[in-house]
Scaffold this motif. Structure first.
Motif, PDB file in Angstrom:
ATOM      1  N   LEU A  86       4.208 -26.655  15.110  1.00 23.99           N
ATOM      2  CA  LEU A  86       5.461 -25.649  13.729  1.00 23.99           C
ATOM      3  C   LEU A  86       7.074 -25.094  15.191  1.00 23.99           C
ATOM      4  CD1 LEU A  86       2.115 -23.271  14.493  1.00 23.99           C
ATOM      5  CD2 LEU A  86       3.063 -25.131  12.556  1.00 23.99           C
ATOM      6  N   LYS A  87       7.946 -24.309  14.265  1.00 23.92           N
ATOM      7  CA  LYS A  87       9.517 -24.481  14.744  1.00 23.92           C
ATOM      8  C   LYS A  87       9.703 -23.190  14.045  1.00 23.92           C
ATOM      9  CE  LYS A  87      10.212 -29.196  15.448  1.00 23.92           C
ATOM     10  NZ  LYS A  87      10.817 -30.194  15.145  1.00 23.92           N
ATOM     11  N   PRO A  88      10.875 -22.670  14.116  1.00 20.75           N
ATOM     12  CA  PRO A  88      11.908 -21.621  13.644  1.00 20.75           C
ATOM     13  C   PRO A  88      12.736 -22.692  12.533  1.00 20.75           C
ATOM     14  CG  PRO A  88      12.285 -21.298  15.909  1.00 20.75           C
ATOM     15  CD  PRO A  88      11.202 -22.899  16.136  1.00 20.75           C
ATOM     16  N   PRO A  89      13.152 -22.324  11.022  1.00 18.29           N
ATOM     17  CA  PRO A  89      13.643 -22.977  10.239  1.00 18.29           C
ATOM     18  C   PRO A  89      15.448 -22.781  10.382  1.00 18.29           C
ATOM     19  CG  PRO A  89      13.155 -20.633   9.264  1.00 18.29           C
ATOM     20  CD  PRO A  89      12.172 -20.698  11.018  1.00 18.29           C
ATOM     21  N   VAL A  90      15.690 -23.362  11.399  1.00 19.42           N
ATOM     22  CA  VAL A  90      17.344 -22.869  12.096  1.00 19.42           C
ATOM     23  C   VAL A  90      17.365 -24.333  12.071  1.00 19.42           C
ATOM     24  CG1 VAL A  90      18.456 -22.593  13.916  1.00 19.42           C
ATOM     25  CG2 VAL A  90      16.153 -21.433  13.725  1.00 19.42           C
ATOM     26  N   GLU A  91      18.096 -24.466  11.551  1.00 18.08           N
ATOM     27  CA  GLU A  91      18.833 -26.386  11.112  1.00 18.08           C
ATOM     28  C   GLU A  91      18.996 -26.789  12.272  1.00 18.08           C
ATOM     29  OE1 GLU A  91      18.552 -28.300   8.925  1.00 18.08           O
ATOM     30  OE2 GLU A  91      17.380 -26.409   7.352  1.00 18.08           O
ATOM     31  N   TYR A  92      18.439 -27.220  13.502  1.00 13.91           N
ATOM     32  CA  TYR A  92      19.059 -28.360  14.246  1.00 13.91           C
ATOM     33  C   TYR A  92      18.582 -28.904  14.810  1.00 13.91           C
ATOM     34  CZ  TYR A  92      23.156 -27.290  17.360  1.00 13.91           C
ATOM     35  OH  TYR A  92      23.964 -27.689  17.806  1.00 13.91           O
ATOM     36  N   ASN A  93      18.321 -29.870  15.157  1.00 14.05           N
ATOM     37  CA  ASN A  93      17.855 -31.732  15.392  1.00 14.05           C
ATOM     38  C   ASN A  93      18.429 -32.522  16.318  1.00 14.05           C
ATOM     39  OD1 ASN A  93      19.407 -33.340  13.704  1.00 14.05           O
ATOM     40  ND2 ASN A  93      18.652 -32.558  11.833  1.00 14.05           N
ATOM     41  N   LYS A  94      17.622 -33.613  16.879  1.00 16.61           N
ATOM     42  CA  LYS A  94      18.320 -33.876  17.697  1.00 16.61           C
ATOM     43  C   LYS A  94      19.397 -34.890  17.666  1.00 16.61           C
ATOM     44  CE  LYS A  94      14.068 -35.666  20.267  1.00 16.61           C
ATOM     45  NZ  LYS A  94      13.271 -36.107  20.573  1.00 16.61           N
ATOM     46  N   GLY A  95      20.007 -34.629  16.089  1.00 15.81           N
ATOM     47  CA  GLY A  95      21.229 -36.045  15.665  1.00 15.81           C
ATOM     48  C   GLY A  95      22.292 -34.735  15.498  1.00 15.81           C
ATOM     49  N   LEU A  96      22.392 -33.282  15.594  1.00 15.32           N
ATOM     50  CA  LEU A  96      23.223 -32.227  15.828  1.00 15.32           C
ATOM     51  C   LEU A  96      23.299 -32.056  16.849  1.00 15.32           C
ATOM     52  CD1 LEU A  96      22.158 -29.911  12.577  1.00 15.32           C
ATOM     53  CD2 LEU A  96      24.510 -31.518  12.565  1.00 15.32           C
ATOM     54  N   ILE A  97      22.749 -31.833  18.207  1.00 18.26           N
ATOM     55  CA  ILE A  97      23.399 -32.038  19.107  1.00 18.26           C
ATOM     56  C   ILE A  97      23.200 -33.467  20.181  1.00 18.26           C
ATOM     57  CG2 ILE A  97      20.688 -32.440  20.932  1.00 18.26           C
ATOM     58  CD1 ILE A  97      22.661 -29.268  21.631  1.00 18.26           C
ATOM     59  N   VAL A  98      23.315 -34.669  20.479  1.00 19.13           N
ATOM     60  CA  VAL A  98      23.968 -35.307  20.687  1.00 19.13           C
ATOM     61  C   VAL A  98      25.405 -35.343  19.553  1.00 19.13           C
ATOM     62  CG1 VAL A  98      24.441 -38.031  19.580  1.00 19.13           C
ATOM     63  CG2 VAL A  98      21.839 -37.093  20.666  1.00 19.13           C
ATOM     64  N   ARG A  99      25.119 -34.980  18.457  1.00 19.59           N
ATOM     65  CA  ARG A  99      27.420 -34.748  17.747  1.00 19.59           C
ATOM     66  C   ARG A  99      27.878 -33.904  19.030  1.00 19.59           C
ATOM     67  NH1 ARG A  99      30.725 -35.460  14.376  1.00 19.59           N
ATOM     68  NH2 ARG A  99      29.293 -37.018  12.433  1.00 19.59           N
ATOM     69  N   LYS A 100      27.166 -32.688  19.650  1.00 19.58           N
ATOM     70  CA  LYS A 100      27.707 -31.767  19.957  1.00 19.58           C
ATOM     71  C   LYS A 100      28.136 -32.255  21.641  1.00 19.58           C
ATOM     72  CE  LYS A 100      26.613 -27.186  22.000  1.00 19.58           C
ATOM     73  NZ  LYS A 100      27.443 -25.702  21.454  1.00 19.58           N
ATOM     74  N   ILE A 101      27.171 -32.965  22.012  1.00 21.54           N
ATOM     75  CA  ILE A 101      27.017 -33.352  22.945  1.00 21.54           C
ATOM     76  C   ILE A 101      27.848 -34.671  23.652  1.00 21.54           C
ATOM     77  CG2 ILE A 101      26.109 -34.832  25.238  1.00 21.54           C
ATOM     78  CD1 ILE A 101      23.220 -34.085  24.157  1.00 21.54           C
ATOM     79  N   ILE A 102      27.775 -35.265  22.587  1.00 22.77           N
ATOM     80  CA  ILE A 102      29.592 -36.437  22.803  1.00 22.77           C
ATOM     81  C   ILE A 102      31.145 -35.818  22.204  1.00 22.77           C
ATOM     82  CG2 ILE A 102      30.325 -38.200  20.848  1.00 22.77           C
ATOM     83  CD1 ILE A 102      27.410 -39.716  20.686  1.00 22.77           C
ATOM     84  N   GLU A 103      30.863 -34.794  21.557  1.00 21.31           N
ATOM     85  CA  GLU A 103      32.205 -34.413  21.270  1.00 21.31           C
ATOM     86  C   GLU A 103      33.031 -33.524  21.955  1.00 21.31           C
ATOM     87  OE1 GLU A 103      32.535 -34.175  16.076  1.00 21.31           O
ATOM     88  OE2 GLU A 103      31.861 -32.897  17.499  1.00 21.31           O
ATOM     89  N   GLU A 104      31.810 -33.068  23.125  1.00 25.36           N
ATOM     90  CA  GLU A 104      32.113 -31.496  23.575  1.00 25.36           C
ATOM     91  C   GLU A 104      32.390 -32.307  25.236  1.00 25.36           C
ATOM     92  OE1 GLU A 104      29.937 -28.640  24.240  1.00 25.36           O
ATOM     93  OE2 GLU A 104      30.064 -27.409  22.037  1.00 25.36           O
TER      94      GLU A 104
END
Length: 264
Positions: free
Chosen positions: A176-194
């Motif tokens: 059960l999670k908040p319906p926030v559009e965030y997942n492991k893919g988006l955080i991987v992109r964030k880590i790599i781009e930053e």
């Protein structure tokens, strides 16, 4: 079906040849064996020592987990790394904790659904794990996995509050999670781009890791990095998830073998 990783190590030399490489991995089932309960899972000392060396050698070492982020840090024990918990909804970078404010309004709804499920559950083998932001319902120890999952989902459908949250599936669990559009893919992109990296590898073993595999492919197609995705196979993983990765290994010992290769 992806290729067996150790047949293609020559093609992955680019990961070793640059300090601007990101090593990103899931925890449970990847660097730690799946355990009967979440609290029994461990990262052994040999794996921890190799990860400490990885953190010294490469620009980025990051762990992305469904666990609460402070629990992930305690379990792995490499303080220099980046830790992301609850599938990307909270993280620790440079010792600083942050989480997305959008999740706050959904926490009472998630807790209400979880507690109501717990009250209705006739099976004492179901484990309810409060992770602060998310709530996991584990049925690995139940006799009939399919029937137990069906009963959990049927009970959730009867709760009006469940329509306002996100319900996901993992390895022998419902989350059960908040319906926030965030997942492991988006955080991987964030880590790599930053992080100003030129190459990356992601290792994972579960349904939620497919988002990271797909995001790496996008980053590579955009010519931002060279990348590889590695799935740790198990009989619990659907075929479509296996196909989202570039390579496979057969278990946690082979993940350790690959990490040691990165240090050679």
């Amino acid at each position: 079906m992806p290729d067996y990783l150790f047949d293609f190590l020559d093609e992955l030399e680019y990961l070793k040849n640059s300090s601007r490489t990101a090593i990103i991995t899931d925890i449970d089932g990847t660097i730690s064996e799946i355990a009967p309960t979440p609290h029994e899972a461990r990262v052994d000392e040999e794996m921890r020592e190799v990860l400490r060396e990885i953190s010294k050698r490469y620009r980025v070492l990051a762990f992305i987990s469904g666990r609460p982020v402070h629990e992930a840090l305690r379990m792995v024990g490499v303080p220099e790394a980046i830790y992301v918990g609850n599938h990307g909804l909270e993280y620790i970078i440079n010792g600083r904790y942050e989480r997305f404010r959008e999740v706050e309004e959904y926490l009472p709804l998630i807790r209400k659904c979880a507690l109501e499920l717990k009250e209705k559950s006739p099976d004492e083998n179901i484990i309810f794990e409060d992770k602060g932001i998310c709530y996991s319902i584990h049925y690995r120890q139940c006799t009939d996995h399919e029937l137990t999952e069906k009963r959990i989902m049927d009970a959730l459908r009867e709760m009006p509050e469940s329509r306002k949250i996100r319900v996901d599936h993992g390895r022998m669990l419902v989350e059960l999670k908040p319906p926030v559009e965030y997942n492991k893919g988006l955080i991987v992109r964030k880590i790599i781009e930053e992080s100003d990296v030129s190459s990356a590898v992601y290792l994972g073993d579960d349904i939620t890791d497919a988002d990271a595999f797909r995001e790496l492919r996008k980053l590579e197609s955009e010519r931002k990095i060279r990348a590889a995705s590695v799935i740790v196979l198990s009989k619990e993983i659907p075929d479509e998830i296996k196909d989202s990765a570039s390579f496979y290994v057969s278990g946690v010992p082979e993940v350790l073998r690959f990490l040691k290769w990165l240090l050679k």
